[in-house]
Design a protein around this motif. Structure first.
Motif, short mmCIF file in Angstrom:
data_model
loop_
_atom_site.label_atom_id
_atom_site.label_comp_id
_atom_site.label_asym_id
_atom_site.label_seq_id
_atom_site.Cartn_x
_atom_site.Cartn_y
_atom_site.Cartn_z
N GLY B 323 43.00 45.08 37.36
CA GLY B 323 42.39 43.75 37.25
C GLY B 323 41.66 43.59 35.94
O GLY B 323 41.78 42.56 35.26
N ALA B 324 40.91 44.62 35.54
CA ALA B 324 40.13 44.51 34.31
C ALA B 324 41.03 44.45 33.09
O ALA B 324 40.70 43.79 32.10
N SER B 325 42.20 45.13 33.15
CA SER B 325 43.04 45.21 31.96
C SER B 325 43.67 43.86 31.62
O SER B 325 44.23 43.70 30.54
N LEU B 326 43.62 42.90 32.55
CA LEU B 326 44.19 41.58 32.24
C LEU B 326 43.32 40.81 31.25
O LEU B 326 43.78 39.88 30.60
N VAL B 327 42.02 41.19 31.16
CA VAL B 327 41.06 40.50 30.28
C VAL B 327 41.07 39.00 30.55
O VAL B 327 41.12 38.18 29.63
N THR B 328 41.10 38.60 31.83
CA THR B 328 40.93 37.19 32.18
C THR B 328 39.82 37.10 33.22
O THR B 328 39.47 38.11 33.85
N GLN B 476 34.46 36.43 55.99
CA GLN B 476 33.45 35.63 55.30
C GLN B 476 33.19 36.20 53.91
O GLN B 476 32.15 36.79 53.65
N PRO B 477 34.16 36.05 53.00
CA PRO B 477 33.99 36.75 51.71
C PRO B 477 33.07 36.01 50.74
O PRO B 477 33.03 36.37 49.57
N ALA B 478 32.30 35.03 51.22
CA ALA B 478 31.55 34.17 50.30
C ALA B 478 30.59 34.97 49.40
O ALA B 478 30.55 34.76 48.19
N LEU B 479 29.85 35.92 49.99
CA LEU B 479 28.83 36.64 49.22
C LEU B 479 29.40 37.49 48.08
O LEU B 479 29.08 37.25 46.92
N PRO B 480 30.31 38.44 48.37
CA PRO B 480 30.85 39.21 47.24
C PRO B 480 31.62 38.34 46.27
O PRO B 480 31.63 38.61 45.06
N LEU B 481 32.26 37.29 46.81
CA LEU B 481 33.05 36.43 45.94
C LEU B 481 32.17 35.69 44.94
O LEU B 481 32.48 35.61 43.75
N ALA B 482 31.05 35.15 45.45
CA ALA B 482 30.14 34.43 44.55
C ALA B 482 29.62 35.37 43.48
O ALA B 482 29.60 35.03 42.29
N ALA B 487 29.86 37.22 37.99
CA ALA B 487 29.84 38.39 37.10
C ALA B 487 30.99 38.32 36.11
O ALA B 487 30.81 38.58 34.91
N ALA B 488 32.18 37.97 36.61
CA ALA B 488 33.34 37.90 35.71
C ALA B 488 33.14 36.81 34.66
O ALA B 488 33.45 37.01 33.49
N ALA B 489 32.59 35.66 35.08
CA ALA B 489 32.36 34.59 34.12
C ALA B 489 31.36 35.04 33.06
O ALA B 489 31.53 34.76 31.87
N ALA B 490 30.33 35.78 33.49
CA ALA B 490 29.33 36.24 32.52
C ALA B 490 29.93 37.26 31.56
O ALA B 490 29.65 37.25 30.37
N MET B 492 33.09 37.52 30.67
CA MET B 492 34.03 36.86 29.76
C MET B 492 33.32 35.79 28.93
O MET B 492 33.91 35.24 28.01
N GLY B 493 32.07 35.50 29.29
CA GLY B 493 31.35 34.41 28.64
C GLY B 493 31.33 34.51 27.13
O GLY B 493 31.40 33.50 26.43
N ALA B 494 31.28 35.75 26.62
CA ALA B 494 31.25 35.91 25.18
C ALA B 494 32.55 35.43 24.55
O ALA B 494 32.58 34.96 23.44
N THR B 495 33.64 35.57 25.31
CA THR B 495 34.94 35.15 24.78
C THR B 495 35.15 33.67 25.11
O THR B 495 35.26 33.33 26.27
#
Lengths: 119, 496
Positions: B323-328, B476-482, B487-490, B492-495
Motif C-alpha cells: 500500500g505504501a509503495s503506491l505513494v498515493t 464499524q470501521p469508522a474509527l480506524p478509517l478516520a 494520517a495518509a492525507a497528512a 501526502m500533504g507535502a506532495t
C-alpha cells in the motif's frame, strides 16, 4: 588530493565494512559481538569527525576571547548516548552468549545448529 | 495545570516511572498488578489523545520548554495516535493474559524483572510514536529493542536463545544503519527535528549524501520491520518467545518500525529528492510482492502453529508496504489501516495460541488433533481471528484488504496484476488457517482418555475481547478509517 582530504570518512567506511564483515563471516558468537562493536564504533567516528571545525576549541565562553571558533558539541552529545546504547547492547549480547553456553555447551554457531537438529 | 497539554509527555513518563517500581517489587502478583495498571493507564492516555486528534487537536509538547528546532519536540497526530492505540492496547491485553500464561513459562522469582522489561519496551515503543526528533527515535528504538530482546529470551525453550542472539545482531545493525542515515542528514541540514529537516533538505545543494542517508534509513528500518528479504530473525524469535510476549510484539514491534519508515520517508524525502517516489516504489513493491507470495507459501507448509503465524506476519507486512509503495493517498490509507487491522488479527491469534499452550503438550499441528471438541471456545476464537487474517467480510481484515484493492485498481492493468497477488496471498492464508481447522475439528483426538480442558477464564475472556474487536472493527470501521485517512492525507500533504 581531494580524496585524501576526506581520509577520516575513509576510515569510517573501512572500519564499518570490517565490522560488518566480521559479523557476517565469523562463526563464534563472541567474535560476532566484537564485529558488532567495531561496526558501531565506526559510526561513533562518523559523528565525532563531522563536528570538528578547523582551529575550533571547546564550546566554553572565555574572558578576553570575543569571537571564538568552537567545535559543534551536539554530535558529541548524541554519540555519547549512542555509545551508552552500544555498551548495553554488547552487555546484553554477552549475557545471552553466557546462557547459550550454559544450555548448549558451545558458542560456535555450527555446533548450536547441529545440536538442535539432533533432537 | 491543564492535563490535556501534557498527555504526549505522560505517554512516555508514566511507564518509565513505573519501571524501577516494578523491578523492586518482590511479590510477583504485585509486579503484575502494577505493570497491568501502568499499561492500562497508558492505554487511557492514548484513547484520550485519539479523541483529541479526532476533534482536530494537534498535540505538541516541547520538552523542557525548549522551542524546536533546538529542543526535542513531541508530537501526536492521527498516525501516531493510531500507533499508540495499537501499542498500548496490545500491551494491556497481553499483560492481562500473562497472569496465567506466564506461570508456566518463567520462573516466579524472575517475574518482577520480566514485567519491568515489559513496561520498558512499552515506554520505548510509545516514545517512537510520540517523538518528532530523528535522534530521539533512535534512542527509543534501542530502549524498546533491548527490552524486547530480554523479553524474548525469557522463554523456556533453549532454541529461543540463538534466535534472540540473531535478532540482537540484526536489530543492532538495522538501528546503526538508521543512525548513519540520521548522521548524514544532520551533516547536510544541521537539524534533527523532522519537520525542520523537511524544510532544509530542499535547500541542500548536493543531494548525494541525502540520497545515501535515505538508503541507510530505509534499509535499516526495513531490517527492523522484518520486510522480506530482511525477515530472517523474525520466525524463530517469535516462535520461541513466551506466548504473551509474542502476542504483544507481533502486534506492534514491527509496525512501529514501519511507522518510522513512513514518517521519515514521506515527510523528509518524498517531496524533496528528485524522482524519489519512483525509487521508493521500485524498492518496496517487489519486496512486498515477494513477501506476500513466498512467506505465505512457507506458512502453508509449516508444522508449528507459532512459526506458521510468524511467517504469516512476514506476508502481512508485505500488504502494508505494498500500500505504501503506491505513494498515493488511497494506498497509504490502506497501508495504515492494515497496520491497525493486522495488529488486531495477529494479536488475537497469538492470544488464542497462548490459551492452547496452557493445555496442550506442544504447539505442533499434530498436537491439536481433535482438540476443538474439548476446547470449543479457544478454537472458535482461533477461527474468527484466522478469518480476519484471511480478510473475510465482516472482520477487520476485510476492510483493509478492500481499501488496498480499490487503491490498486486505480492503477489500471498493473493494478489488476497486483490485485491478483493479493488474491493469491489471501487464498494461501485460507490454506494455512484451514490446516489448523482441519487438525482441530476433523481429526480424531490423539488422547481421547484425557481430553484437554478449556483455558483459564481470564485468558479466554481477554482473547475473546480481542477477537470481538476484530468483528467490531469489521462492521464499524469508522474509527480506524478516520484516523488512517487523515494520517495518509497528512503524510501526502507535502506532495501537492
Amino acid at each position: 588530493m581531494e580524496l585524501l582530504g576526506y581520509y577520516n570518512y575513509w576510515v569510517f567506511a573501512v572500519v564499518l565494512c570490517l565490522g560488518l564483515y566480521t559479523v557476517i563471516t565469523r562463526n563464534n558468537l563472541i567474535k560476532k559481538l566484537l564485529g558488532l562493536s567495531i561496526f558501531q564504533s565506526a559510526v561513533f567516528l562518523l559523528y565525532i569527525t563531522m563536528d570538528k571545525v578547523d582551529g575550533g576549541t571547546a564550546p566554553i565562553i572565555q574572558k578576553g576571547v570575543s569571537d571564538p571558533i568552537f567545535s559543534n558539541p551536539l554530535p558529541q552529545v548524541l554519540i555519547l548516548t549512542a555509545i551508552v546504547v552500544g555498551v548495553s547492547t554488547t552487555a546484553l549480547g554477552l549475557a545471552i552468549v553466557v546462557r547459550i553456553k550454559e544450555s548448549y555447551g558451545s558458542i560456535e554457531e555450527d555446533d548450536i545448529l547441529a545440536r538442535d537438529s539432533e533432537l | 495545570m491543564n492535563l490535556n497539554e501534557h498527555l504526549a509527555a505522560l505517554q512516555i513518563v508514566v511507564p518509565l516511572l513505573a519501571v524501577p517500581l516494578i523491578a523492586l517489587l518482590q511479590l510477583r502478583r504485585m509486579a503484575w498488578l502494577v505493570a497491568t495498571l501502568t499499561s492500562l493507564m497508558a492505554f487511557a492516555i492514548a484513547v484520550a489523545m485519539t479523541v483529541g486528534v479526532l476533534n482536530g487537536q494537534d498535540y505538541q509538547y516541547f520538552m523542557g520548554n525548549w522551542q524546536p528546532p533546538y529542543g526535542i519536540e513531541l508530537r501526536v497526530d492521527a498516525l501516531s495516535a493510531l500507533l499508540l492505540l495499537v501499542i498500548t492496547a496490545a500491551s494491556s491485553a497481553a499483560l492481562l493474559a500473562s497472569y496465567h500464561s506466564l506461570d508456566t513459562q518463567i520462573e516466579p522469582r524472575r517475574h518482577a524483572l520480566f514485567y519491568a522489561a515489559w513496561i520498558l519496551a512499552l515506554a520505548g515503543l510509545s516514545g517512537i510514536a510520540v517523538t518528532a526528533d530523528a535522534f530521539n527515535v533512535f534512542v527509543f528504538m534501542e530502549i524498546s529493542s533491548l527490552a524486547s530482546y530480554v523479553l524474548m529470551a525469557g522463554g523456556p525453550d533453549r532454541r529461543g536463545l540463538p534466535a534472540v542472539f540473531k535478532y540482537l545482531i540484526l536489530g543492532t545493525i538495522g538501528a546503526t544503519f538508521y543512525l548513519i542515515g540520521v548522521g548524514l542528514i544532520y551533516m547536510m541540514t544541521g537539524t534533527l527535528n523532522l519537520e525542520d529537516m523537511a524544510q532544509r533538505v530542499t535547500q541542500v545543494a548536493d543531494q548525494k549524501p541525502v540520497l545515501a542517508a535515505a538508503g541507510f534509513i530505509t534499509v535499516g528500518l526495513a531490517l527492523k520491520a522484518a520486510m522480506f528479504p530482511l525477515h530472517l530473525w523474525l520466525p524463530n524469535a517469535y516462535t520461541y518467545a513466551p506466548h504473551v510476549v509474542t502476542a504483544f510484539l507481533a502486534a506492534c514491534a514491527t509496525k512501529v518500525s514501519l511507522y518510522v519508515l513512513l514518517r521519515f520517508d514521506f515527510l523528509v524525502f518524498q517531496d524533496n529528492l528528485v524522482s524519489h517516489p519512483l525509487r521508493f516504489a521500485s524498492l518496496l513493491m517487489p519486496m512486498a510482492i515477494f513477501a506476500i507470495l513466498i512467506a505465505s507459501a512457507v506458512a502453508m507448509f509449516e508444522k508449528n502453529i507459532k512459526r506458521l503465524l510468524a511467517w504469516s506476519s512476514v506476508a502481512q507486512i508485505g500488504y502494508i508496504t505494498l500500500g505504501a509503495s503506491l505513494v498515493t493517498v488511497s494506498g497509504l490509507t490502506a497501508s495504515v489501516l492494515h497496520i491497525f487491522n493486522h495488529a488486531l488479527a495477529k494479536g488475537s491469534l497469538f492470544l488464542a495460541v497462548a490459551c492452547l499452550a496452557m493445555r496442550l503438550p506442544g504447539l505442533q499441528l499434530r498436537d491439536l488433533a481433535g482438540c476443538a471438541r474439548s476446547m470449543p471456545w479457544t478454537f472458535a476464537a482461533l477461527v474468527l481471528g484466522g478469518l480476519s487474517l484471511i480478510g473475510v467480510p465482516g472482520t477487520a481484515g476485510f476492510i483493509s484488504k478492500w481499501y488496498l484493492i480499490s487503491a490498486l485498481l486505480t492503477l489500471g492493468a498493473a493494478g489488476v496484476a497486483l490485485v491478483a497477488v493479493i488474491v493469491i496471498g489471501s487464498l494461501m492464508a485460507v490454506v494455512y488457517i484451514w490446516r489448523i481447522v482441519e487438525q482441530a475439528y476433523f481429526q480424531a483426538p490423539s488422547n481421547p482418555a484425557a481430553p484437554a480442558a478449556e483455558a483459564p477464564l481470564t485468558l479466554l475472556v481477554v482473547t475473546w475481547v480481542a477477537v470481538l474487536a476484530n468483528v467490531y472493527f469489521g462492521l464499524q470501521p469508522a474509527l480506524p478509517l478516520a484516523l488512517s485517512s487523515s494520517a495518509a492525507a497528512a503524510l501526502m500533504g507535502a506532495t501537492p
